[in-house]
Design a protein around this motif. Structure first.
Motif, PDB file in Angstrom:
ATOM      1  N   SER A 255     -19.853 -39.597  10.618  1.00  0.00           N
ATOM      2  CA  SER A 255     -20.052 -38.761   9.771  1.00  0.00           C
ATOM      3  C   SER A 255     -19.734 -39.056   8.252  1.00  0.00           C
ATOM      4  O   SER A 255     -19.103 -40.016   8.012  1.00  0.00           O
ATOM      5  CB  SER A 255     -19.078 -37.405  10.296  1.00  0.00           C
ATOM      6  N   ARG A 256     -20.117 -38.056   7.302  1.00  0.00           N
ATOM      7  CA  ARG A 256     -19.596 -38.381   5.930  1.00  0.00           C
ATOM      8  C   ARG A 256     -18.264 -37.955   5.754  1.00  0.00           C
ATOM      9  O   ARG A 256     -17.742 -37.351   6.788  1.00  0.00           O
ATOM     10  CB  ARG A 256     -20.538 -37.211   5.120  1.00  0.00           C
ATOM     11  N   ASP A 266     -17.884 -30.006  13.546  1.00  0.00           N
ATOM     12  CA  ASP A 266     -18.950 -30.324  13.079  1.00  0.00           C
ATOM     13  C   ASP A 266     -19.233 -31.910  12.690  1.00  0.00           C
ATOM     14  O   ASP A 266     -20.207 -32.547  12.731  1.00  0.00           O
ATOM     15  CB  ASP A 266     -19.211 -29.429  11.675  1.00  0.00           C
ATOM     16  N   ALA A 267     -18.361 -32.420  12.093  1.00  0.00           N
ATOM     17  CA  ALA A 267     -18.252 -33.871  11.738  1.00  0.00           C
ATOM     18  C   ALA A 267     -18.468 -34.564  12.759  1.00  0.00           C
ATOM     19  O   ALA A 267     -19.404 -35.784  12.709  1.00  0.00           O
ATOM     20  CB  ALA A 267     -17.068 -34.201  11.064  1.00  0.00           C
ATOM     21  N   ARG A 270     -22.296 -34.511  13.839  1.00  0.00           N
ATOM     22  CA  ARG A 270     -22.928 -35.337  12.984  1.00  0.00           C
ATOM     23  C   ARG A 270     -22.934 -36.670  13.137  1.00  0.00           C
ATOM     24  O   ARG A 270     -24.010 -37.443  12.988  1.00  0.00           O
ATOM     25  CB  ARG A 270     -22.455 -35.056  11.482  1.00  0.00           C
ATOM     26  N   ALA A 271     -21.737 -37.103  13.625  1.00  0.00           N
ATOM     27  CA  ALA A 271     -21.555 -38.717  14.016  1.00  0.00           C
ATOM     28  C   ALA A 271     -22.428 -38.889  15.284  1.00  0.00           C
ATOM     29  O   ALA A 271     -22.959 -40.093  15.249  1.00  0.00           O
ATOM     30  CB  ALA A 271     -20.091 -38.898  14.254  1.00  0.00           C
ATOM     31  N   PHE A 288     -24.220 -40.542   8.770  1.00  0.00           N
ATOM     32  CA  PHE A 288     -25.048 -39.240   8.825  1.00  0.00           C
ATOM     33  C   PHE A 288     -26.014 -39.120   7.664  1.00  0.00           C
ATOM     34  O   PHE A 288     -25.070 -39.263   6.457  1.00  0.00           O
ATOM     35  CB  PHE A 288     -24.248 -38.154   9.356  1.00  0.00           C
ATOM     36  N   THR A 295     -32.606 -38.829  10.520  1.00  0.00           N
ATOM     37  CA  THR A 295     -31.560 -38.209  10.734  1.00  0.00           C
ATOM     38  C   THR A 295     -32.231 -36.731  11.603  1.00  0.00           C
ATOM     39  O   THR A 295     -31.620 -36.253  12.533  1.00  0.00           O
ATOM     40  CB  THR A 295     -30.741 -37.630   9.654  1.00  0.00           C
TER      41      THR A 295
END
Length: 392
Positions: A255-256, A266-267, A270-271, A288, A295
């Motif tokens: 993730s960011r 949420d992270a 996204r990962a 991400f 993406t």
């Protein structure tokens, strides 16, 4: 608990039905995956996130059980136990797994009756099929339950449950989240990165967790290292973490950076999307959003497959070798920013060969490689094929 035989061997005439189901294994695995996703919420989420993985699991379980029954061997309960250990350590709920086995048992029973046909069946044969299928399901379910009980008794499992609660957003208040972080050896404030990994080749390299620990990164991982949280001190650490992960034979999604434990689920999501931005069995590290189009394709694989069917259908209908040549050429053309010469250099062919192949792509797809809209559609379709190739 290794191999266990059924009370009575499967009758010879029934083994032919089992072998016929094995011969059509991909079809039945796909049907079972769709049935599970329709009848169970947990597997519905798995289907949405990773449809290929669900089909692989269905295929492996069907193949293992059907082969044992068809060949008259005992059921390999060690394999079921290992599956149970892995699923328990990943936080997959036991009720969902047992329900899946019951759904699978009904599916196999009905599939065998379907293959048998009315001319073969009579009350005795129907009861026999029902008996050995459900005996197998009972044995596998017992093995799974024993595995879950073993994991629950492991000293480290309390921390695994705590991390799983944090990753899934099950902790209600900030105080509970900070207490969990302290217990897991993480800072209670600052920046974090969620990471999802998958080993792409067997070897003796250190695990991700061990490698990070040796380099003094603070992190917490699910057993097996499939998903975790890594604490970072500054944004520049993302590049350093990426380099560390890139030194292992793994496919990793990051993730960011984020701050605040409520953002963890949420992270993690996204990962996972970033991890799916790499083709199957390909090592590498993706953050991400590295490539926005890729993406988006990885985030909605089902929708992307619909795009593939409409935009690249003519190419995908070709035999495997011809299809690969055109797809590789189109991929090289995009990588070369639309330069036939650059694509030719990448493919070690003459530029005219590239131009000929691109004309074939245009003919088959009815798309114009000078039209920005058509180019965009083909690029999205190509990324979907790259991440989820069509079988030969």
């Amino acid at each position: 608990m290794g191999i266990e035989a059924l009370a009575r061997p499967v009758p010879r005439e029934h083994r032919e039905l089992l072998r016929e189901m094995l011969a059509r294994l991909p079809e039945f695995a796909d049907r079972l995956a769709r049935l599970l996703s329709a009848q169970d919420e947990f597997y519905r989420q798995v289907e949405a996130v990773a449809p290929g993985e669900l089909r692989q699991v269905c295929r492996a379980n069907l193949e293992r059980a059907l082969t044992a029954l068809a060949e008259g061997h005992g059921l390999a309960l060690d394999a079921a136990r290992k599956t149970g250990l892995a699923q328990a350590r990943q936080g997959i709920p036991l009720p969902a797994v047992l329900r899946a086995f019951r759904i699978g048992g009904t599916f196999v029973y009905e599939g065998l009756l379907e293959l048998a046909g009315p001319e073969f069946l009579n009350p005795t044969r129907t009861i026999e099929i029902n008996s050995y299928v459900w005996k197998a399901i009972d044995l596998y379910s017992d093995a799974l339950t024993t595995a879950y009980e073993q994991v629950a008794a492991e000293p480290s499992h309390a921390n695994a449950r705590l991390l799983d609660d944090l990753l899934r957003g099950r902790l209600a208040g900030q105080a509970d989240m900070e207490a969990a972080a302290r217990e897991l050896g993480l800072p209670t404030a600052g920046m974090f990165v969620a990471v999802v990994t998958e080993r792409v080749e067997p070897d003796e390299h250190d695990s991700v967790e061990a490698l990070l620990r040796a380099r003094r990164w603070r992190s917490a991982w699910r057993p097996g290292g499939e998903a975790g949280l890594v604490a970072i001190d500054r944004i520049e650490d993302v590049r350093r973490l990426r380099d560390v992960l890139g030194s292992l034979p793994v496919a990793a999604g990051m993730s960011r950076p984020f701050s605040g434990f409520p953002d963890v689920p949420d992270a993690l999501h996204r990962a996972r999307i970033a991890r799916r931005s790499l083709p199957a069995a390909t090592a590498g590290v993706v953050v991400f959003g590295d490539s926005p189009v890729t993406t988006l394709v990885a985030a909605a694989p089902g929708m992307a497959r619909d795009v593939v069917r409409s935009a690249l259908a003519g190419v995908l209908a070709l035999p495997g070798a011809d299809r690969k040549v055109l797809l590789d050429t189109l991929l090289a053309w995009f990588a070369g920013h639309g330069s036939a010469k650059d694509a030719a250099d990448r493919l070690f062919v003459h530029p005219n060969t590239v131009r000929y192949r691109l004309r074939r792509v245009q003919e088959l797809t009815k798309r114009d490689l000078t039209d920005p809209v058509d180019i965009g559609e083909l690029y999205v379709a190509l990324e979907s094929v790259r991440l989820d190739p069509e079988p030969d």
